[in-house]
Motif scaffolding. Structure first.
Motif, PDB file in Angstrom:
ATOM      1  N   UNK A 113      42.500   3.198  12.499  1.00 15.32           N
ATOM      2  CA  UNK A 113      41.216   3.706  12.986  1.00 15.32           C
ATOM      3  C   UNK A 113      40.611   2.787  14.037  1.00 15.32           C
ATOM      4  N   UNK A 114      40.787   1.477  13.876  1.00 12.28           N
ATOM      5  CA  UNK A 114      40.299   0.560  14.909  1.00 12.28           C
ATOM      6  C   UNK A 114      41.056   0.760  16.222  1.00 12.28           C
ATOM      7  N   UNK A 115      42.356   1.060  16.108  1.00  6.66           N
ATOM      8  CA  UNK A 115      43.138   1.301  17.323  1.00  6.66           C
ATOM      9  C   UNK A 115      42.830   2.667  17.924  1.00  6.66           C
ATOM     10  N   UNK A 116      42.449   3.629  17.106  1.00  6.85           N
ATOM     11  CA  UNK A 116      42.008   4.922  17.640  1.00  6.85           C
ATOM     12  C   UNK A 116      40.781   4.710  18.524  1.00  6.85           C
ATOM     13  N   UNK A 117      39.872   3.859  18.056  1.00  8.17           N
ATOM     14  CA  UNK A 117      38.694   3.529  18.867  1.00  8.17           C
ATOM     15  C   UNK A 117      39.100   2.791  20.140  1.00  8.17           C
ATOM     16  N   UNK A 118      40.048   1.858  20.013  1.00 11.85           N
ATOM     17  CA  UNK A 118      40.480   1.081  21.182  1.00 11.85           C
ATOM     18  C   UNK A 118      41.060   1.980  22.272  1.00 11.85           C
ATOM     19  N   UNK A 119      41.942   2.893  21.887  1.00 11.63           N
ATOM     20  CA  UNK A 119      42.551   3.782  22.875  1.00 11.63           C
ATOM     21  C   UNK A 119      41.534   4.802  23.409  1.00 11.63           C
ATOM     22  N   UNK A 120      40.603   5.206  22.560  1.00 11.99           N
ATOM     23  CA  UNK A 120      39.523   6.087  23.024  1.00 11.99           C
ATOM     24  C   UNK A 120      38.685   5.367  24.080  1.00 11.99           C
ATOM     25  N   UNK A 121      38.456   4.082  23.864  1.00  9.01           N
ATOM     26  CA  UNK A 121      37.698   3.268  24.822  1.00  9.01           C
ATOM     27  C   UNK A 121      38.433   3.183  26.159  1.00  9.01           C
ATOM     28  N   UNK A 122      39.769   3.245  26.090  1.00  8.87           N
ATOM     29  CA  UNK A 122      40.587   3.226  27.308  1.00  8.87           C
ATOM     30  C   UNK A 122      40.763   4.622  27.908  1.00  8.87           C
ATOM     31  N   UNK A 123      40.034   5.603  27.342  1.00 11.66           N
ATOM     32  CA  UNK A 123      40.024   6.977  27.837  1.00 11.66           C
ATOM     33  C   UNK A 123      41.380   7.668  27.690  1.00 11.66           C
ATOM     34  N   UNK A 124      42.062   7.375  26.597  1.00  7.56           N
ATOM     35  CA  UNK A 124      43.318   8.052  26.281  1.00  7.56           C
ATOM     36  C   UNK A 124      43.045   9.229  25.346  1.00  7.56           C
ATOM     37  N   UNK A 125      43.943  10.185  25.368  1.00  6.38           N
ATOM     38  CA  UNK A 125      43.887  11.298  24.418  1.00  6.38           C
ATOM     39  C   UNK A 125      44.551  10.816  23.125  1.00  6.38           C
ATOM     40  N   UNK A 126      43.804  10.797  22.035  1.00  7.87           N
ATOM     41  CA  UNK A 126      44.263  10.137  20.813  1.00  7.87           C
ATOM     42  C   UNK A 126      44.372  11.127  19.661  1.00  7.87           C
ATOM     43  N   UNK A 127      45.477  11.005  18.922  1.00 12.85           N
ATOM     44  CA  UNK A 127      45.654  11.759  17.679  1.00 12.85           C
ATOM     45  C   UNK A 127      46.002  10.778  16.570  1.00 12.85           C
ATOM     46  N   UNK A 128      45.409  10.969  15.390  1.00 12.54           N
ATOM     47  CA  UNK A 128      45.703  10.143  14.219  1.00 12.54           C
ATOM     48  C   UNK A 128      46.391  11.016  13.183  1.00 12.54           C
ATOM     49  N   UNK A 129      47.598  10.611  12.777  1.00 11.11           N
ATOM     50  CA  UNK A 129      48.344  11.334  11.748  1.00 11.11           C
ATOM     51  C   UNK A 129      48.362  10.500  10.470  1.00 11.11           C
ATOM     52  N   UNK A 130      48.246  11.175   9.323  1.00  9.16           N
ATOM     53  CA  UNK A 130      48.327  10.450   8.062  1.00  9.16           C
ATOM     54  C   UNK A 130      49.013  11.320   7.019  1.00  9.16           C
ATOM     55  N   UNK A 131      49.869  10.690   6.233  1.00 11.75           N
ATOM     56  CA  UNK A 131      50.574  11.386   5.153  1.00 11.75           C
ATOM     57  C   UNK A 131      49.605  11.812   4.048  1.00 11.75           C
ATOM     58  N   UNK A 132      48.534  11.057   3.882  1.00  6.12           N
ATOM     59  CA  UNK A 132      47.553  11.316   2.821  1.00  6.12           C
ATOM     60  C   UNK A 132      46.627  12.481   3.200  1.00  6.12           C
ATOM     61  N   UNK A 133      45.872  12.990   2.228  1.00  9.77           N
ATOM     62  CA  UNK A 133      44.912  14.059   2.529  1.00  9.77           C
ATOM     63  C   UNK A 133      43.608  13.559   3.123  1.00  9.77           C
ATOM     64  N   UNK A 134      43.519  12.257   3.449  1.00 11.70           N
ATOM     65  CA  UNK A 134      42.306  11.695   4.052  1.00 11.70           C
ATOM     66  C   UNK A 134      42.676  10.481   4.889  1.00 11.70           C
ATOM     67  N   UNK A 135      41.804  10.126   5.825  1.00  9.80           N
ATOM     68  CA  UNK A 135      41.909   8.826   6.491  1.00  9.80           C
ATOM     69  C   UNK A 135      41.199   7.802   5.609  1.00  9.80           C
ATOM     70  N   UNK A 136      41.234   6.534   6.020  1.00 12.14           N
ATOM     71  CA  UNK A 136      40.517   5.473   5.293  1.00 12.14           C
ATOM     72  C   UNK A 136      40.813   5.548   3.798  1.00 12.14           C
ATOM     73  N   UNK A 137      42.067   5.326   3.454  1.00  9.92           N
ATOM     74  CA  UNK A 137      42.534   5.552   2.093  1.00  9.92           C
ATOM     75  C   UNK A 137      41.912   4.675   1.024  1.00  9.92           C
TER      76      UNK A 137
END
Length: 449
Positions: free
Chosen positions: A165-189
């Motif tokens: 999630x911290x890296x999702x913010x980092x790449x968003x800050x760099x104006x990249x198109x970001x997708x987060x995938x997780x095996x679990x039914x939620x982020x921040x497990x």
């Protein structure tokens, strides 16, 4: 003769221990071996380096090898890997990774501070260019270099934990198109589902796509470069893939030396950070951590704990007497415009331990309601159903999360009940708080049950 202290690992725990030994043993010989190219740096700052919030890598480095040598008389060997510990002979075998040669070093006392390693499954395509883990400075510089030199517009992050999630913010800050995938039914497990959902909302409201219950099948590419992530349900295009699904302790070296391991394969230590082998200590992300609320050993690798354990190990190695009081599972992270803090046990952990418990959840404000620009705080407290002792807390909001989670962490350390929170003398002024702090408001609600 001078005593020789050997330290395996040159980051938080290792160099904290080395510095403490030097204070207690002015004439001792201290040797530190670091496998990587950088030592004594802020690993937790790596996402902010990649995202451009921290301008240069050197800003994260606390001390250089030259500083350790000249100021503290600690001999540091960069790019040197300890390949074997010989406990019966009080010696280690060290490989110079630049030259390929090996050398034997004896020790009087040894510290294992080998840290942890990023979990990086053997997926097809994991060796494609543009696929990265993130655990150390070398990883961060490789990611930074790829982003700067290559045309990166789409980023897929596999894993929705702290680093993901911290890296999702980092790449968003760099104006990249970001997708987060997780095996679990939620982020921040490590958070309970309703609190984790607040993080997911924040991501999606800022244009970051979240895909849950996604099992990675392979990483696909063309001409040696990654082009996307294939899961059981579809394909996610990417110019860069970050794998951030957790870390495990680097304990193989200890295991091969006959040193006892504990939970999740971390090195088992007592409260003075001693292993089961004489004159051998362990500290940091490679070692177990006593959990004060669970009253059992746990593995919660964090920089705060590594520094603390390193200092305690160094004190005891140097002839002092220090004891590790344990952890209560406190952590906090920033997800774009919100902070998520937790301490103690989650509801899932309480259920696993079969502890009878009650929950109180409230929505409050970070400061007095009549003072401008107040923001909402979501607060959840867990407490023992019978003795009413606090068991844990989670808080999500834009401001004031750190203040409240640290109050509850302190209360957990002291063994307070949910009702005793009302008795705390907490600071108040309209720009900072309400007359009753949100933590105390939750305690009042629990008192009605």
């Amino acid at each position: 003769m001078r005593k020789r202290f050997v330290i395996i690992g040159g980051d938080a725990a290792g160099m904290s221990a080395a510095s403490q030994i030097r204070r207690l043993q002015p004439d001792a010989e201290i040797l530190a071996f670091e496998k990587g190219s950088t030592l004594s740096y802020a690993q937790c700052g790596l996402p902010y380096l990649i995202g451009g919030v921290v301008p240069e890598a050197r800003n994260l480095i606390a001390r250089t090898p030259e500083e350790f040598r000249d100021k503290y008389r600690i001999e540091v060997f960069i790019r040197h890997e300890v390949t074997k510990i010989l406990p019966e002979e009080n010696a280690v075998i060290v490989k110079d990774l630049a030259e390929g040669s090996e050398k034997r070093f004896s020790y009087d006392t040894l510290l294992i501070a080998t840290g942890g390693h990023a979990i990086f499954p053997q997926w097809e395509g994991r060796d494609l260019e543009g696929v990265f883990p993130l655990k150390d400075m070398d990883d961060a510089l490789r990611i930074q270099g790829w982003v700067r030199k290559e045309h990166v517009s789409k980023v897929v992050i596999v894993g929705g934990g702290y680093i993901g999630l911290e890296m999702a913010e980092a790449f968003h800050h760099l104006k990249k198109e970001v997708a987060v995938l997780d095996l679990a039914p939620q982020v921040a497990g490590t958070f309970d589902p309703e609190m984790a959902h607040l993080a997911q909302q924040e991501l999606e409201q800022n244009g970051i796509r979240v895909a849950l219950n996604e099992e990675v099948v392979a990483l696909r590419g063309e001409k040696g470069r990654v082009t996307g992530v294939e899961t059981k349900t579809g394909f996610h295009p990417a110019d860069l893939v970050l794998v951030a699904i957790g870390i495990l302790p680097n304990s193989e070296l200890a295991k091969n030396a006959g040193i006892e391991l504990g939970v999740k394969g971390a090195i088992r230590v007592d409260d003075r950070l001693r292993t089961n082998r004489p004159n051998i200590y362990a500290a940091g992300d490679c070692a177990v951590h006593h959990h004060r609320v669970k009253e059992a050993e746990d593995y919660i690798p964090l920089g705060t704990t590594a520094n603390k354990q390193g200092r305690i190990a160094g004190t005891n190695m140097g002839g002092g007497d220090a004891h590790f009081a344990g952890v209560v599972g406190s952590a906090i992270m920033k997800v774009l415009n919100v902070a998520m803090g937790r301490t103690g046990l989650s509801e899932r952990e309480v259920k696993q331990l079969s502890v009878p418990y009650e929950v109180v959840s409230i929505r409050s404000r970070d400061h007095a309601g009549y003072y401008p620009n107040g923001e909402q705080l979501h607060l959840k407290l867990l407490y023992h159903k019978e003795n009413r002792k606090l068991l844990g807390a989670q808080i999500v909001g834009k401001h004031g999360v750190d203040k409240r989670i640290d109050v509850i962490a302190t209360a957990l350390y002291a063994g307070l009940t949910i009702d005793q929170l009302q008795e705390l003398d907490l600071s108040y002024a309209p720009p900072f708080n309400s007359v009753w702090d949100p933590v105390q408001q939750a305690s009042t609600v629990a008192g009605r049950s």
